[in-house]
Enzyme design. Structure first.
Site, PDB file in Angstrom:
ATOM      1  N   ASP A  63       0.822  -1.213   0.000  1.00  0.00           N
ATOM      2  CA  ASP A  63       0.000   0.000   0.000  1.00  0.00           C
ATOM      3  C   ASP A  63       0.859   1.268   0.000  1.00  0.00           C
ATOM      4  O   ASP A  63       2.083   1.197   0.156  1.00  0.00           O
ATOM      5  CB  ASP A  63      -0.972  -0.009   1.200  1.00  0.00           C
ATOM      6  CG  ASP A  63      -0.331  -0.498   2.485  1.00  0.00           C
ATOM      7  OD1 ASP A  63       0.912  -0.500   2.566  1.00  0.00           O
ATOM      8  OD2 ASP A  63      -1.063  -0.865   3.408  1.00  0.00           O
ATOM      9  N   ASN A 131      -7.762  -1.691  14.259  1.00  0.00           N
ATOM     10  CA  ASN A 131      -9.192  -1.784  13.893  1.00  0.00           C
ATOM     11  C   ASN A 131      -9.444  -2.978  12.979  1.00  0.00           C
ATOM     12  O   ASN A 131     -10.518  -3.112  12.415  1.00  0.00           O
ATOM     13  CB  ASN A 131      -9.668  -0.490  13.212  1.00  0.00           C
ATOM     14  CG  ASN A 131      -9.102  -0.336  11.808  1.00  0.00           C
ATOM     15  OD1 ASN A 131      -8.098  -0.952  11.461  1.00  0.00           O
ATOM     16  ND2 ASN A 131      -9.745   0.478  10.991  1.00  0.00           N
ATOM     17  N   HIS A 133      -7.724  -3.745  10.127  1.00  0.00           N
ATOM     18  CA  HIS A 133      -7.418  -3.656   8.688  1.00  0.00           C
ATOM     19  C   HIS A 133      -6.228  -4.539   8.306  1.00  0.00           C
ATOM     20  O   HIS A 133      -5.352  -4.826   9.126  1.00  0.00           O
ATOM     21  CB  HIS A 133      -7.232  -2.204   8.214  1.00  0.00           C
ATOM     22  CG  HIS A 133      -6.001  -1.521   8.702  1.00  0.00           C
ATOM     23  ND1 HIS A 133      -5.990  -0.218   9.146  1.00  0.00           N
ATOM     24  CD2 HIS A 133      -4.710  -1.929   8.817  1.00  0.00           C
ATOM     25  CE1 HIS A 133      -4.764   0.131   9.486  1.00  0.00           C
ATOM     26  NE2 HIS A 133      -3.976  -0.893   9.299  1.00  0.00           N
ATOM     27  N   GLU A 138      -9.890  -1.632   4.971  1.00  0.00           N
ATOM     28  CA  GLU A 138     -10.521  -1.304   6.251  1.00  0.00           C
ATOM     29  C   GLU A 138     -11.721  -2.228   6.497  1.00  0.00           C
ATOM     30  O   GLU A 138     -12.191  -2.890   5.569  1.00  0.00           O
ATOM     31  CB  GLU A 138     -10.984   0.165   6.225  1.00  0.00           C
ATOM     32  CG  GLU A 138      -9.861   1.168   6.004  1.00  0.00           C
ATOM     33  CD  GLU A 138      -8.982   1.397   7.236  1.00  0.00           C
ATOM     34  OE1 GLU A 138      -8.982   0.554   8.154  1.00  0.00           O
ATOM     35  OE2 GLU A 138      -8.271   2.420   7.267  1.00  0.00           O
TER      36      GLU A 138
HETATM   37  C1  F6R Z   1       1.119  -1.118   5.998  1.00  0.00           C
HETATM   38  C2  F6R Z   1       0.108  -2.123   6.310  1.00  0.00           C
HETATM   39  C3  F6R Z   1      -0.750  -1.954   7.509  1.00  0.00           C
HETATM   40  C4  F6R Z   1       0.034  -2.242   8.791  1.00  0.00           C
HETATM   41  C5  F6R Z   1      -0.880  -2.106  10.001  1.00  0.00           C
HETATM   42  C6  F6R Z   1      -0.139  -2.329  11.302  1.00  0.00           C
HETATM   43  O1  F6R Z   1       1.833  -1.456   4.841  1.00  0.00           O
HETATM   44  O2  F6R Z   1      -0.024  -3.060   5.576  1.00  0.00           O
HETATM   45  O3  F6R Z   1      -1.848  -2.816   7.426  1.00  0.00           O
HETATM   46  O4  F6R Z   1       0.559  -3.538   8.754  1.00  0.00           O
HETATM   47  O5  F6R Z   1      -1.425  -0.811  10.015  1.00  0.00           O
HETATM   48  O6  F6R Z   1       0.769  -1.283  11.479  1.00  0.00           O
HETATM   49  P1  F6R Z   1       1.706  -1.216  12.765  1.00  0.00           P
HETATM   50  O7  F6R Z   1       2.652  -2.346  12.651  1.00  0.00           O
HETATM   51  O8  F6R Z   1       2.375   0.125  12.664  1.00  0.00           O
HETATM   52  O9  F6R Z   1       0.818  -1.349  13.958  1.00  0.00           O
END
Ligand code: F6R
Length: 231
Positions: A63, A131, A133, A138
Protein backbone atom coordinates in the site's frame (compact mmCIF):
# COMPACT_ATOMS: atom_id res chain seq x y z
CA UNK A 1 -3.74 -21.60 9.35
CA UNK A 2 -0.57 -22.30 11.26
CA UNK A 3 -0.39 -20.32 14.52
CA UNK A 4 2.94 -19.67 16.21
CA UNK A 5 2.66 -18.25 19.70
CA UNK A 6 5.91 -16.51 20.52
CA UNK A 7 6.80 -15.83 24.14
CA UNK A 8 7.46 -12.16 23.42
CA UNK A 9 7.78 -9.64 20.60
CA UNK A 10 11.52 -10.25 20.12
CA UNK A 11 10.98 -13.95 19.59
CA UNK A 12 8.05 -13.23 17.24
CA UNK A 13 10.17 -10.88 15.13
CA UNK A 14 13.01 -13.41 14.90
CA UNK A 15 10.64 -16.22 13.90
CA UNK A 16 8.96 -13.96 11.35
CA UNK A 17 12.27 -12.98 9.75
CA UNK A 18 13.43 -16.61 9.61
CA UNK A 19 10.13 -17.77 8.12
CA UNK A 20 10.23 -14.96 5.55
CA UNK A 21 13.78 -15.83 4.47
CA UNK A 22 12.98 -19.52 4.17
CA UNK A 23 9.87 -18.90 2.05
CA UNK A 24 11.56 -16.28 -0.15
CA UNK A 25 14.64 -18.45 -0.72
CA UNK A 26 12.49 -21.48 -1.56
CA UNK A 27 11.15 -19.62 -4.63
CA UNK A 28 13.99 -17.25 -5.56
CA UNK A 29 12.51 -16.26 -8.92
CA UNK A 30 9.15 -15.22 -7.49
CA UNK A 31 8.51 -11.68 -6.21
CA UNK A 32 8.21 -11.00 -2.50
CA UNK A 33 5.50 -8.94 -0.79
CA UNK A 34 6.41 -6.19 1.68
CA UNK A 35 4.40 -4.32 4.31
CA UNK A 36 5.24 -1.23 6.35
CA UNK A 37 4.55 0.15 9.83
CA UNK A 38 5.91 -0.39 13.32
CA UNK A 39 5.60 -4.18 13.35
CA UNK A 40 7.68 -4.47 10.19
CA UNK A 41 10.51 -2.26 11.50
CA UNK A 42 11.93 -4.99 13.72
CA UNK A 43 11.49 -7.62 11.02
CA UNK A 44 13.48 -5.61 8.46
CA UNK A 45 16.24 -5.02 11.02
CA UNK A 46 16.31 -8.75 11.76
CA UNK A 47 16.53 -9.59 8.03
CA UNK A 48 19.69 -7.49 7.90
CA UNK A 49 21.07 -9.06 11.09
CA UNK A 50 20.47 -12.54 9.64
CA UNK A 51 22.33 -11.55 6.46
CA UNK A 52 19.35 -11.92 4.13
CA UNK A 53 20.23 -11.27 0.49
CA UNK A 54 17.01 -11.23 -1.57
CA UNK A 55 17.49 -13.25 -4.75
CA UNK A 56 14.30 -12.05 -6.41
CA UNK A 57 14.36 -9.06 -8.75
CA UNK A 58 10.87 -7.89 -7.73
CA UNK A 59 9.17 -6.76 -4.53
CA UNK A 60 5.61 -5.45 -4.30
CA UNK A 61 4.51 -3.03 -1.59
CA UNK A 62 1.05 -3.62 -0.16
CA UNK A 63 0.00 0.00 0.00
CA UNK A 64 0.90 3.69 -0.21
CA UNK A 65 -0.58 6.95 1.05
CA UNK A 66 -2.29 9.19 -1.46
CA UNK A 67 -1.42 12.86 -1.86
CA UNK A 68 1.98 13.11 -0.15
CA UNK A 69 4.64 15.33 -1.69
CA UNK A 70 6.86 13.31 -4.08
CA UNK A 71 9.76 11.89 -2.09
CA UNK A 72 8.04 12.51 1.26
CA UNK A 73 9.80 10.65 4.05
CA UNK A 74 6.36 9.52 5.23
CA UNK A 75 5.67 7.65 2.02
CA UNK A 76 5.80 3.88 2.16
CA UNK A 77 8.00 3.93 -0.94
CA UNK A 78 10.58 5.96 1.02
CA UNK A 79 10.23 3.73 4.07
CA UNK A 80 10.77 0.52 2.11
CA UNK A 81 13.64 2.05 0.15
CA UNK A 82 15.33 2.96 3.42
CA UNK A 83 14.53 -0.09 5.54
CA UNK A 84 14.62 -2.83 2.92
CA UNK A 85 16.19 -1.84 -0.40
CA UNK A 86 19.16 0.21 0.82
CA UNK A 87 19.67 -1.58 4.12
CA UNK A 88 19.94 -4.95 2.40
CA UNK A 89 21.83 -3.55 -0.61
CA UNK A 90 19.16 -4.98 -2.88
CA UNK A 91 19.16 -3.90 -6.53
CA UNK A 92 15.77 -5.19 -7.67
CA UNK A 93 12.59 -3.28 -8.52
CA UNK A 94 10.17 -2.09 -5.85
CA UNK A 95 6.61 -1.87 -7.20
CA UNK A 96 4.43 0.53 -5.21
CA UNK A 97 0.70 1.05 -5.90
CA UNK A 98 -0.25 4.60 -6.83
CA UNK A 99 3.29 5.72 -7.71
CA UNK A 100 5.15 6.13 -11.03
CA UNK A 101 3.76 3.73 -13.66
CA UNK A 102 1.20 2.63 -11.12
CA UNK A 103 -0.49 6.03 -10.75
CA UNK A 104 -4.13 6.63 -11.59
CA UNK A 105 -6.85 4.10 -12.37
CA UNK A 106 -4.93 2.49 -15.24
CA UNK A 107 -1.78 2.38 -13.10
CA UNK A 108 -3.57 0.33 -10.46
CA UNK A 109 -4.77 -2.07 -13.14
CA UNK A 110 -1.21 -2.27 -14.43
CA UNK A 111 0.00 -3.24 -10.95
CA UNK A 112 -2.52 -6.10 -10.85
CA UNK A 113 -1.34 -7.15 -14.32
CA UNK A 114 2.35 -7.08 -13.31
CA UNK A 115 1.53 -9.14 -10.23
CA UNK A 116 -0.16 -11.72 -12.42
CA UNK A 117 2.74 -11.80 -14.90
CA UNK A 118 5.51 -11.97 -12.31
CA UNK A 119 3.65 -13.76 -9.52
CA UNK A 120 2.51 -15.39 -7.51
CA UNK A 121 4.37 -13.73 -4.68
CA UNK A 122 6.43 -16.28 -2.75
CA UNK A 123 5.78 -14.75 0.66
CA UNK A 124 3.66 -11.75 1.64
CA UNK A 125 4.33 -9.97 4.94
CA UNK A 126 1.17 -8.71 6.64
CA UNK A 127 0.45 -6.67 9.74
CA UNK A 128 -2.92 -6.06 11.38
CA UNK A 129 -4.40 -2.66 12.19
CA UNK A 130 -5.83 -2.18 15.67
CA UNK A 131 -9.19 -1.78 13.89
CA UNK A 132 -8.59 -5.04 12.01
CA UNK A 133 -7.42 -3.66 8.69
CA UNK A 134 -5.18 -5.73 6.42
CA UNK A 135 -2.93 -3.55 4.24
CA UNK A 136 -5.38 -0.61 3.96
CA UNK A 137 -8.42 -2.81 3.50
CA UNK A 138 -10.52 -1.30 6.25
CA UNK A 139 -13.41 -3.11 8.00
CA UNK A 140 -16.22 -3.65 5.50
CA UNK A 141 -13.86 -4.04 2.50
CA UNK A 142 -15.06 -6.46 -0.15
CA UNK A 143 -13.36 -9.83 0.18
CA UNK A 144 -13.15 -9.85 -3.65
CA UNK A 145 -11.43 -6.42 -3.74
CA UNK A 146 -8.42 -5.67 -5.93
CA UNK A 147 -5.91 -2.80 -5.90
CA UNK A 148 -7.69 0.53 -5.50
CA UNK A 149 -7.89 3.94 -3.85
CA UNK A 150 -9.58 3.83 -0.44
CA UNK A 151 -10.57 6.26 2.28
CA UNK A 152 -8.72 5.64 5.54
CA UNK A 153 -10.75 4.89 8.66
CA UNK A 154 -10.45 7.56 11.39
CA UNK A 155 -8.90 4.90 13.69
CA UNK A 156 -6.20 4.18 11.11
CA UNK A 157 -5.39 7.89 10.71
CA UNK A 158 -5.23 8.33 14.43
CA UNK A 159 -3.01 5.21 14.92
CA UNK A 160 -0.64 6.36 12.19
CA UNK A 161 -0.50 9.97 13.40
CA UNK A 162 2.52 8.91 15.46
CA UNK A 163 4.58 8.84 12.27
CA UNK A 164 3.49 12.38 11.17
CA UNK A 165 3.93 15.85 12.70
CA UNK A 166 0.19 15.94 13.51
CA UNK A 167 -3.09 14.13 12.83
CA UNK A 168 -3.98 16.72 10.19
CA UNK A 169 -0.87 15.70 8.22
CA UNK A 170 -2.02 12.07 7.91
CA UNK A 171 -3.50 11.53 4.44
CA UNK A 172 -7.20 10.76 4.27
CA UNK A 173 -6.81 8.29 1.39
CA UNK A 174 -4.43 5.54 0.31
CA UNK A 175 -3.81 2.98 -2.42
CA UNK A 176 -3.97 -0.61 -1.33
CA UNK A 177 -3.79 -4.07 -2.77
CA UNK A 178 -7.18 -5.69 -2.35
CA UNK A 179 -8.01 -8.71 -0.24
CA UNK A 180 -8.38 -10.88 -3.35
CA UNK A 181 -5.03 -9.58 -4.63
CA UNK A 182 -3.31 -10.47 -1.36
CA UNK A 183 -4.89 -13.92 -1.24
CA UNK A 184 -3.11 -14.84 -4.50
CA UNK A 185 0.28 -14.98 -2.71
CA UNK A 186 1.70 -18.47 -2.23
CA UNK A 187 2.38 -17.87 1.43
CA UNK A 188 0.95 -15.26 3.82
CA UNK A 189 2.94 -14.31 6.90
CA UNK A 190 0.83 -12.32 9.36
CA UNK A 191 2.62 -10.81 12.34
CA UNK A 192 0.52 -9.42 15.18
CA UNK A 193 2.27 -7.91 18.17
CA UNK A 194 1.01 -6.26 21.34
CA UNK A 195 -2.03 -6.19 23.54
CA UNK A 196 -3.45 -3.31 21.45
CA UNK A 197 -4.03 -5.70 18.52
CA UNK A 198 -5.56 -8.54 20.51
CA UNK A 199 -9.23 -7.46 20.26
CA UNK A 200 -9.06 -7.14 16.46
CA UNK A 201 -7.22 -10.44 16.10
CA UNK A 202 -9.51 -12.30 18.40
CA UNK A 203 -12.62 -10.88 16.72
CA UNK A 204 -11.39 -11.96 13.26
CA UNK A 205 -10.63 -15.48 14.49
CA UNK A 206 -13.68 -16.09 16.66
CA UNK A 207 -16.36 -14.05 14.84
CA UNK A 208 -15.19 -13.57 11.23
CA UNK A 209 -17.44 -11.21 9.28
CA UNK A 210 -17.26 -8.54 6.56
CA UNK A 211 -16.15 -6.22 9.36
CA UNK A 212 -12.98 -8.29 9.91
CA UNK A 213 -10.89 -8.15 6.71
CA UNK A 214 -8.61 -10.93 7.95
CA UNK A 215 -11.58 -13.25 7.50
CA UNK A 216 -10.98 -13.05 3.73
CA UNK A 217 -7.63 -14.79 4.20
CA UNK A 218 -8.43 -17.38 6.87
CA UNK A 219 -9.04 -20.16 4.32
CA UNK A 220 -5.75 -19.50 2.54
CA UNK A 221 -3.85 -22.77 2.20
CA UNK A 222 -0.59 -21.32 3.49
CA UNK A 223 -1.29 -18.68 6.14
CA UNK A 224 1.05 -18.42 9.11
CA UNK A 225 0.18 -16.21 12.07
CA UNK A 226 3.00 -15.26 14.40
CA UNK A 227 1.88 -13.46 17.53
CA UNK A 228 3.08 -12.65 21.02
CA UNK A 229 -0.53 -12.69 22.22
CA UNK A 230 -2.15 -15.68 23.87
CA UNK A 231 -5.28 -16.37 21.86
C1 F6R B 1 1.12 -1.12 6.00
C2 F6R B 1 0.11 -2.12 6.31
C3 F6R B 1 -0.75 -1.95 7.51
C4 F6R B 1 0.03 -2.24 8.79
C5 F6R B 1 -0.88 -2.11 10.00
C6 F6R B 1 -0.14 -2.33 11.30
O1 F6R B 1 1.83 -1.46 4.84
O2 F6R B 1 -0.02 -3.06 5.58
O3 F6R B 1 -1.85 -2.82 7.43
O4 F6R B 1 0.56 -3.54 8.75
O5 F6R B 1 -1.42 -0.81 10.02
O6 F6R B 1 0.77 -1.28 11.48
P1 F6R B 1 1.71 -1.22 12.76
O7 F6R B 1 2.65 -2.35 12.65
O8 F6R B 1 2.38 0.12 12.66
O9 F6R B 1 0.82 -1.35 13.96
Amino acid sequence: MRVINAKNADEAVKLAAETFIEAADARPDAPIGLATGGTMDGIYLKLKELGFRPKTQHAFALDEYEGLEPGSENSYAAELTDKFVERLGWTGTLHVPGTGHYSGETGLELLEQRLTELGPISVQLLGLGSNGHIAFNEPGSEFASTTRLVELHPATRSDNARFFPSLEDVPTHAYTQGLATISRSSCLLLVVLGERKRPALSQALTAPSPQTPLAALLDHENLTLITDQVL
